[in-house]
Design a protein around this motif. Structure first.
Motif, PDB file in Angstrom:
ATOM      1  N   UNK A 105      -4.735   2.975  16.894  1.00  0.00           N
ATOM      2  CA  UNK A 105      -5.773   2.212  16.198  1.00  0.00           C
ATOM      3  C   UNK A 105      -6.729   3.169  15.498  1.00  0.00           C
ATOM      4  N   UNK A 106      -6.966   2.933  14.230  1.00  0.00           N
ATOM      5  CA  UNK A 106      -7.907   3.759  13.473  1.00  0.00           C
ATOM      6  C   UNK A 106      -7.242   4.843  12.649  1.00  0.00           C
ATOM      7  N   UNK A 107      -5.972   5.146  12.942  1.00  0.00           N
ATOM      8  CA  UNK A 107      -5.284   6.160  12.141  1.00  0.00           C
ATOM      9  C   UNK A 107      -4.723   5.513  10.879  1.00  0.00           C
ATOM     10  N   UNK A 108      -5.001   6.127   9.738  1.00  0.00           N
ATOM     11  CA  UNK A 108      -4.510   5.573   8.482  1.00  0.00           C
ATOM     12  C   UNK A 108      -4.301   6.674   7.461  1.00  0.00           C
ATOM     13  N   UNK A 109      -3.300   6.497   6.621  1.00  0.00           N
ATOM     14  CA  UNK A 109      -3.085   7.427   5.503  1.00  0.00           C
ATOM     15  C   UNK A 109      -3.382   6.735   4.169  1.00  0.00           C
ATOM     16  N   UNK A 127       0.827  -1.214   0.000  1.00  0.00           N
ATOM     17  CA  UNK A 127       0.000   0.000   0.000  1.00  0.00           C
ATOM     18  C   UNK A 127       0.862   1.264   0.000  1.00  0.00           C
ATOM     19  N   UNK A 128       1.874   1.258   0.865  1.00  0.00           N
ATOM     20  CA  UNK A 128       2.576   2.511   1.148  1.00  0.00           C
ATOM     21  C   UNK A 128       3.971   2.621   0.519  1.00  0.00           C
ATOM     22  N   UNK A 129       4.601   1.495   0.197  1.00  0.00           N
ATOM     23  CA  UNK A 129       6.042   1.567  -0.075  1.00  0.00           C
ATOM     24  C   UNK A 129       6.472   0.943  -1.391  1.00  0.00           C
ATOM     25  N   UNK A 145      -9.013   1.375   0.892  1.00  0.00           N
ATOM     26  CA  UNK A 145     -10.095   1.115   1.857  1.00  0.00           C
ATOM     27  C   UNK A 145     -11.204   0.276   1.227  1.00  0.00           C
ATOM     28  N   UNK A 146     -11.461   0.534  -0.042  1.00  0.00           N
ATOM     29  CA  UNK A 146     -12.491  -0.243  -0.736  1.00  0.00           C
ATOM     30  C   UNK A 146     -12.105  -1.714  -0.847  1.00  0.00           C
ATOM     31  N   UNK A 147     -10.805  -1.982  -0.736  1.00  0.00           N
ATOM     32  CA  UNK A 147     -10.337  -3.364  -0.818  1.00  0.00           C
ATOM     33  C   UNK A 147     -10.300  -4.034   0.561  1.00  0.00           C
ATOM     34  N   UNK A 148     -10.720  -3.303   1.595  1.00  0.00           N
ATOM     35  CA  UNK A 148     -10.850  -3.912   2.916  1.00  0.00           C
ATOM     36  C   UNK A 148      -9.702  -3.634   3.858  1.00  0.00           C
ATOM     37  N   UNK A 149      -8.792  -2.748   3.417  1.00  0.00           N
ATOM     38  CA  UNK A 149      -7.659  -2.407   4.285  1.00  0.00           C
ATOM     39  C   UNK A 149      -7.627  -0.888   4.496  1.00  0.00           C
ATOM     40  N   UNK A 150      -6.586  -0.423   5.172  1.00  0.00           N
ATOM     41  CA  UNK A 150      -6.510   1.004   5.440  1.00  0.00           C
ATOM     42  C   UNK A 150      -7.432   1.423   6.569  1.00  0.00           C
ATOM     43  N   UNK A 151      -7.718   0.484   7.479  1.00  0.00           N
ATOM     44  CA  UNK A 151      -8.582   0.796   8.629  1.00  0.00           C
ATOM     45  C   UNK A 151      -7.777   1.322   9.809  1.00  0.00           C
ATOM     46  N   UNK A 152      -6.471   1.419   9.623  1.00  0.00           N
ATOM     47  CA  UNK A 152      -5.640   1.898  10.728  1.00  0.00           C
ATOM     48  C   UNK A 152      -5.414   0.847  11.791  1.00  0.00           C
ATOM     49  N   UNK A 183      -8.654  -5.801   8.117  1.00  0.00           N
ATOM     50  CA  UNK A 183      -7.789  -5.552   9.279  1.00  0.00           C
ATOM     51  C   UNK A 183      -8.543  -5.779  10.591  1.00  0.00           C
ATOM     52  N   UNK A 184      -9.835  -5.507  10.579  1.00  0.00           N
ATOM     53  CA  UNK A 184     -10.628  -5.813  11.778  1.00  0.00           C
ATOM     54  C   UNK A 184     -10.753  -7.320  11.951  1.00  0.00           C
TER      55      UNK A 184
END
Lengths: 142, 112
Positions: free
Chosen positions: A91-95, A55-57, A101-108, B35-36
């Protein structure tokens, strides 16, 4: 069991294959007869890290060393670095982007989950240079 | 709860050969955020989700889950079915939405 080392190159181009390295490590650990609960901890932590690398790197390299006492993971990327580790551990912080997010990740939950499932985690990061995350999961049930 | 009962309660379709009616699930997680799901530590779990991509299967595999139910009539493609086959995870689909599906399973005894 003697020390066993394996290295995985993480493709940063294709999110659909993110997690393949973690699946492979899981199979390795199963073949070595590691306890299933320990396998789950190590592979979930690595999977979250692997997702983050994609995602990030733009990918990176994961080295795993398995000894009778522990599973030692090194995740290295040449991404943008983490400006504020304490904030990233919240928890919950995400960039992550909306697309991720639509793929189910990036929930922090990535870094918090990695810490939760490991016995030791250390993050070394430099802006514009990259991030190395070291994680240890003890294999001894004691 | 046996997977057979899950199929009956959700009017579910069985989408791969990893289904066994006697497979026992002891807990369930209804979620579109993987992730949850990865923060959820339960044994012999069932995953209910409206998200359809390969990461759903990889997440379930990392968590040693027994089965995935795709809700709201979502139908996974061949790639996802193949991944689930490799992981030995049963794949089901139901027309019911996530909230309804979780409610039915909960009311019938899948509390955890």
């Amino acid at each position: 069991m003697n020390s066993f080392k394996v290295q995985y190159t993480i493709d940063g181009e294709d999110f659909s294959v993110a997690g393949e390295a973690s699946r492979k490590l899981k199979k390795v650990l199963q073949s070595l007869g590691v306890d299933p609960q320990i396998i789950r901890k190590a592979t979930v932590a690595m999977y979250e890290g692997e997702i983050n690398m994609v995602i990030h790197a733009d990918g990176g390299v994961i080295d795993a060393e398995i000894t009778p006492e522990k599973i030692h993971l090194f995740l290295r990327d040449k991404g943008p670095g983490i400006p504020d580790i304490a904030l990233a551990m919240t928890e919950g912080f995400s960039t992550a982007s909306d697309n991720v997010r639509e793929l189910g990740f990036g929930a922090g939950m990535g870094l918090p989950n990695m810490e939760k499932y490991t016995d030791y985690m250390n993050i070394i990061t430099e802006i514009g240079v990259g991030t190395t995350i070291e994680m240890i999961v003890n294999t001894s049930l004691s | 709860m046996k997977l057979k009962k899950v199929v009956e309660l959700l009017d579910a379709n069985i989408l791969n050969d990893c289904y066994s009616q006697d497979t026992e699930v002891l807990s369930a997680c209804g979620c579109d955020l993987m992730s949850d799901v990865l923060a959820f530590v339960k044994d012999q779990a069932l995953l209910l989700t409206g998200l359809v991509n390969p990461q759903v299967v990889r997440t379930a595999e990392m968590m040693d889950m027994k089965a995935i139910v795709f809700v709201r009539g979502k139908t996974p493609g061949e790639e996802i079915i193949e991944l689930a086959n490799e992981a030995g995870i049963a794949v089901l689909s139901t027309e019911h939405p996530l909230y309804h599906s979780c409610g039915v399973l909960y009311s019938e005894g899948l509390y955890k």
